[in-house]
Each structure stands twice: as C-alpha cells, then as structure tokens.
Design a protein around this motif. Structure first.
Motif, short mmCIF file in Angstrom:
data_model
loop_
_atom_site.label_atom_id
_atom_site.label_comp_id
_atom_site.label_asym_id
_atom_site.label_seq_id
_atom_site.Cartn_x
_atom_site.Cartn_y
_atom_site.Cartn_z
N ARG A 72 0.87 -1.18 0.00
CA ARG A 72 0.00 0.00 0.00
C ARG A 72 0.91 1.23 0.00
O ARG A 72 1.76 1.38 0.89
N THR A 73 0.74 2.08 -0.97
CA THR A 73 1.63 3.24 -1.09
C THR A 73 1.53 4.14 0.13
O THR A 73 2.51 4.79 0.52
N LYS A 74 0.35 4.17 0.78
CA LYS A 74 0.19 4.96 1.99
C LYS A 74 1.12 4.42 3.08
O LYS A 74 1.76 5.21 3.80
N ASP A 75 1.22 3.10 3.19
CA ASP A 75 2.10 2.50 4.20
C ASP A 75 3.57 2.78 3.89
O ASP A 75 4.37 3.02 4.80
N ILE A 76 3.92 2.74 2.61
CA ILE A 76 5.31 3.02 2.21
C ILE A 76 5.65 4.47 2.54
O ILE A 76 6.75 4.77 3.05
N ALA A 105 4.59 3.94 -8.22
CA ALA A 105 5.44 5.14 -8.21
C ALA A 105 4.64 6.44 -8.19
O ALA A 105 5.05 7.42 -7.53
N ARG A 106 3.51 6.46 -8.86
CA ARG A 106 2.79 7.72 -9.07
C ARG A 106 2.40 8.41 -7.76
O ARG A 106 2.75 9.59 -7.54
N PRO A 107 1.69 7.75 -6.85
CA PRO A 107 1.33 8.46 -5.60
C PRO A 107 2.53 8.78 -4.72
O PRO A 107 2.50 9.77 -3.97
N LEU A 108 3.58 7.97 -4.81
CA LEU A 108 4.79 8.27 -4.04
C LEU A 108 5.44 9.54 -4.55
O LEU A 108 5.88 10.40 -3.77
#
Length: 583
Positions: A72-76, A105-108
């Motif tokens: 989950r990008t939120k967790d990363i 990659a996009r949301p990060l």
C-alpha cells in the motif's frame, strides 16, 4: 540540520503485475523467489556495512516482494516519513510488471518521495531501441529515475545522490557490465523467504548466455559473455542462508550448463552435502545440450539438484532455426531427457506456441508425439512473445508491426502480436487446448508410472502436476506465477480501472475463493486416486513405454522425425556427417 545526523530510508520493492481483471497477482505464499530483490538487498547491506553514506548516517533497509506481500503506497509513505531522505527502488521490473510499477510510483512521487525503477524492461528497451520506450518516458515524466544495467559497483553513487536529493533522471550502465566474482552476495532475510513456497531462496551463479535466440532478452541485457561468481562465493551464499535456516535454493542462471565454472561450483556443493552433511537442495535451468558435458548431470544429482528447467521450445527444426535456437537439436532430446531420468531429477520443459508455421492441428499433433516419445515430466507452454529487449521485438518495432500496447500482457501468457496463420482467437484457443491435451488424466498416469519406474519422486511429480494443472484451469494464471491461496486487495486495482464497491467486491472475492479451494481439493483427490492405483501395482517398477526405451540406431523411425521439416533436418545432418567422413 545535516544529513550526517539523520536517517536514510531505503525501500526495495519487487512489483507483481495485474491479472486480466486488473488486480495484483498476489498470494499468501508465492512460488518463485526474486533474485533481483536478493541481489539489491545484498548490495544495500554491503553499502551499509561500509558506511558508504557517512559514519553517522543510519540507513534503514526494507525489502518486499509484492507477489506475497500487500503493498500500500500509503504504508510506504509512512515508512519513510520521518527520514532525512529516502528512496523507493522498484527492482527487477519486467515488461509485464511495468504498469504496476508506475501505479506504485505515481502516488509516491506526488508525495515528493524519490523513486527509481530498474530491471529488464528499462535495460532491454534502452539496449535495443533507438528512441525512448513510451512507458519508460511515462516514468521519466512523473519524475521517476530509471536505472539501466546491473547494480554491482553502481548502487553506492545512486544512494549518495538520493541522500543529497539530487538523483539523475537516467543511470545507464548498459555498456559496462560488472564482474561478479567477489561481488556482494545476494540474500534476503529469512522472514521474507518464508513467504515463498518451500522457503526457497535464490542466487545467481552467473549471468550471460552465449546463444542468440531471437525471442530472448537476456543476451541483450546481461550479454553473451559468461560472468560468474566463484565457488567460494557460492559456498558463502549457501552458508549464509543455512545459518538462517534456509536450505532450498533456485539458481536463477538462464543456463547454468554454460557457466564456465559449473564443475567447480558443483564440486563445492557436493562437498557441502557429502562431507559436511548440509541438507541443501537446488533448482536449476539448463539447455538441451547439457548432457554432453561429461559428468554434468551426475554431479547435479550429487550436488542436490531436485528439479531442472529445460528450454525444449519446440520439436519442429524449422521453428527452432527461425528463432535462432540452433543449439536445440531434436535428435538429442530423448538422450538428454533419459539422462535426467536415470538420476531421478524432475524435468520441466518449456514449449513455445506460435511459431510462423504453427497451426492448431500441428500444435496438438506435436503434443501427442511428445507424450508418446519424450520422457518429459512437466511441459509448460508459452506464447511466442516479442518481449521488449529481444531481437523479435526490435524487428517488429522497426517494421512498424502492430503489437499490443498494454505491457501488462507481455507475460508469455497472452497473445500480443499477429500470427501469420491463426487469428488472435484461434491462437488463444490453441494455447489453452495445448494445456488440456498434455495434462489429461491418462497422460498424468503415464508420467507417474514413468516416475516410479525411473526412481523419480512420484509424490513430488504429482504435486507439481497438480500445481500446473490447477494454476491454468482454476486460477487462470501461468504456473510460474502461481502460489498458495490467492489474495486480492480491493484498492490495489489497476489505475485505469474503476474501484469496485465493497458490497460487490468482498462477497464476490470470498465466493470465488471458496469455489476455487473446492476445485483444488477435488483436483488433488482425483489425481491422488490415480497415484494410489499406480502405487498398488506390483509390476510398477517394471513399467516401460516408447519414451523410456533406450536410445538405439533406429531413432529416426520414430514419429517425431516423420514430418517434412524433420526429414529435411535429418538430411542436413547426414550430409554434414558424410562430409566429415570425406565421402
């Protein structure tokens, strides 16, 4: 506040890819360990031990394989939130995994987190195409750094640039492939490895392949020169993993038989098993000429090789020649397979469908011939796919031939280019019919009889047959991408597809999961009954059929050699032999 007093967070992620419904292919236990992830983790550990980023910089290292871990990008983002600087590296990204990598990659990047992507798609397209690949350009446009080539000796400057928040858009090392001897050892923490079936970890003993197969990307990414780790390196890798309680290894060399140090490596593994009594086992990949190396197969057995992947590819000489697979000689197939049978090692053979002369009728005919005449345990089918980074892809791209623009389909399990004799629908139907034709209950019984008669583990053979048949028929996924109990995360859906409502998604997912588990149980019980019937046969050790017969001077009378292509091939061979004799 200076960088030297702060934390640097490095997150390594091996992306999975999407199924046809747009959900990440993910399991509670995945099948194939990622060697790219192991190599990058080992290199990162080396940088940390050397304090490459400075004496007072604390590097926090994380590694995740998305085939068995929910990303989950939120967790990363939360994982790296308190660091002075951070870098998320999407490693070993193949073409079919590139759309998923972009979605990670996009949301990060929107959160200002530095992201880099490396792997075969980036390296292959940079090596083979004059212009920038469309999807690689997408990554660059969103501010993602792309890395081409191998990271040995090159990771440290990238990490320093990330620490200074000064990453370059492109790091291109394709023209300078590193030596492997003495390089940082590939490894993963045991808790990560235990998320793969059988707690199998991976290592690469060497890279590069001398052959020129037109469908292959490896020769254009890793080169044709053999670069390899020493026997000392391999021993260190084995001991490092055994110290973590890990005993099963997948040697990921595309062709271990062409590793120039194969004998010294096998001798060292034999010593570890026979003298030090280490309980270690291996899976390897080889070519169809491996049996001609004196002592190779026998030493593989003593070294603990339990399974071997072999690129059989086809039994039509014209197809093999057209793909520049000149090393595959159909006259050697039975001798090679019988050599593996004699030492009781399970054989997996890759078989490519979709060569220019293939038709539904010719494919199914050839499969029946293989079933009768070749002692193959497991046959796995692939579409002939112009993978980005291969000569086939470059040729079609240069000729402006229309190929499917969706990289997610470039997994060897989808038709992505036109075929001269079959429509897309006919090709797809032929592909699925091939699986059905080989894995009939009747032929499964034959394979198990051969296993018992030759001393190959019938229990393991039945397990792998169940795996292969179930992955295709029940999960709709190629066996090499299979695993134990499919996981689906509602929000981890492809960005181009709508998010399903909770009231639709969860009931459907659980109903689907229960139905699949029921079908898996039924499949296992049905094949178990076949296995028990064979085990009760008092004459089971005396079983013999056409495929198991010793090689004789009358091999050319077999059906495999009766096609026009095979007859032409035999005539060429006989002509060469006559010339050598001076006739």
């Amino acid at each position: 506040m200076t960088a030297s007093s702060q934390r640097f967070a490095l997150v390594l992620i091996k992306p999975s890819h999407y199924d046809d419904a747009g959900y990440v292919i993910q399991w509670f236990r995945s099948a194939i360990p990622s060697n790219s992830l192991a190599c990058l983790y080992g290199l990162a550990k080396e940088c940390i031990s050397k304090k490459a980023l400075g004496e007072d910089v604390h590097v926090e290292l994380h590694a995740f394989d998305e085939t068995n871990t929910v990303i989950r990008t939120k967790d990363i983002a939360e994982l790296v939130a308190e660091s002075y600087a951070s870098l998320v590296m999407l490693v070993g990204v193949q073409s079919n995994q590139f759309p998923r990598a972009l979605d990670i990659a996009r949301p990060l990047r929107e959160s200002g987190i530095q992201v880099a992507i490396g792997g075969f798609h980036v390296s292959g397209t940079i090596a083979m195409l004059k212009e920038r690949d469309h999807d690689v350009q997408k990554a660059l446009d969103m501010g993602v750094t792309v890395f081409a080539g191998e990271a040995e000796g090159r990771l440290e400057p990238v990490l320093k640039d990330a620490l200074n928040r000064d990453l370059k858009p492109i790091y291109n090392f394709m023209d300078d492939l590193p030596d492997l001897e003495g390089a940082a050892l590939p490894m993963l923490p045991a808790e990560r490895v235990h998320l793969t079936a059988g707690a199998t970890t991976s290592l690469d003993a060497g890279r590069g392949c001398p052959f020129t197969c037109s469908f292959c990307t490896i020769i254009n990414v890793q080169g044709r020169k053999s670069r390899r780790r020493s026997a000392d390196d391999i021993e260190k890798i084995v001991r490092l993993n055994v110290s973590q309680g890990l005993h099963s290894f997948f040697i990921t060399d595309d062709n271990f038989a062409r590793n120039k140090d194969w004998e010294s490596i096998l001798n060292r593994l034999i010593y570890l098993r026979e003298d030090e009594k280490l309980k270690i086992s291996f899976i390897i990949q080889v070519d169809t000429l491996c049996h001609k190396l004196p002592g190779f197969i026998e030493k593989c057995k003593r070294a603990g090789v339990k399974r071997v992947f072999i690129g059989l590819e086809n039994i039509n000489p014209d197809s093999l020649l057209g793909a520049k697979k000149r090393q595959n000689k159909i006259t050697d197939y039975r001798q090679m397979l019988l050599a593996w049978k004699r030492v009781g090692i399970v054989t997996y053979c890759g078989y490519i469908l979709g060569f220019p002369d293939d038709t539904r009728e010719s494919v199914l005919h050839d499969i029946e011939v293989i079933k009768r005449e070749l002692p193959v345990d497991l046959l796995e089918f692939f579409y002939l796919t112009p993978l980005p980074g291969s000569e086939d892809h470059k040729r079609l791209h240069t000729a402006d031939v229309e190929m499917d623009p969706d990289l997610n389909k470039y997994d060897l399990n989808h038709a992505v280019a036109p075929h001269p004799k079959m429509s897309r629908a006919e090709w797809q139907a032929t592909y699925h019919s091939a699986w059905d034709a080989y894995y009939t209950d009747e032929h499964i019984e034959t394979v198990l009889k051969r296993a018992i008669a030759t001393g190959t583990s019938p229990g393991k053979t039945m397990f792998f047959i169940t795996w292969f048949k179930g992955c295709i028929a029940i999960e709709g996924i190629h066996p090499l991408e299979g695993g134990f109990f499919r996981r689906k995360v509602r929000r981890n859906r492809r960005s181009s597809l709508p998010l399903e409502n909770r009231l639709q998604f969860y009931p459907k997912y659980w109903a689907e999961s229960i139905a699949k588990e029921f079908r898996w149980i039924c499949l296992y019980l049905r094949l178990r009954l076949i296995y028990r019937k064979i085990r009760r046969d008092p004459a089971r050790f005396d079983y013999m059929d056409t495929a198991l017969e010793p090689v004789t001077d009358h091999e050319e009378e077999r059906e495999m050699f009766q096609t026009a292509a095979a007859q032409n091939y035999l005539e060429k061979i006989h002509h060469i032999e006559r010339v050598k004799r001076g006739e």
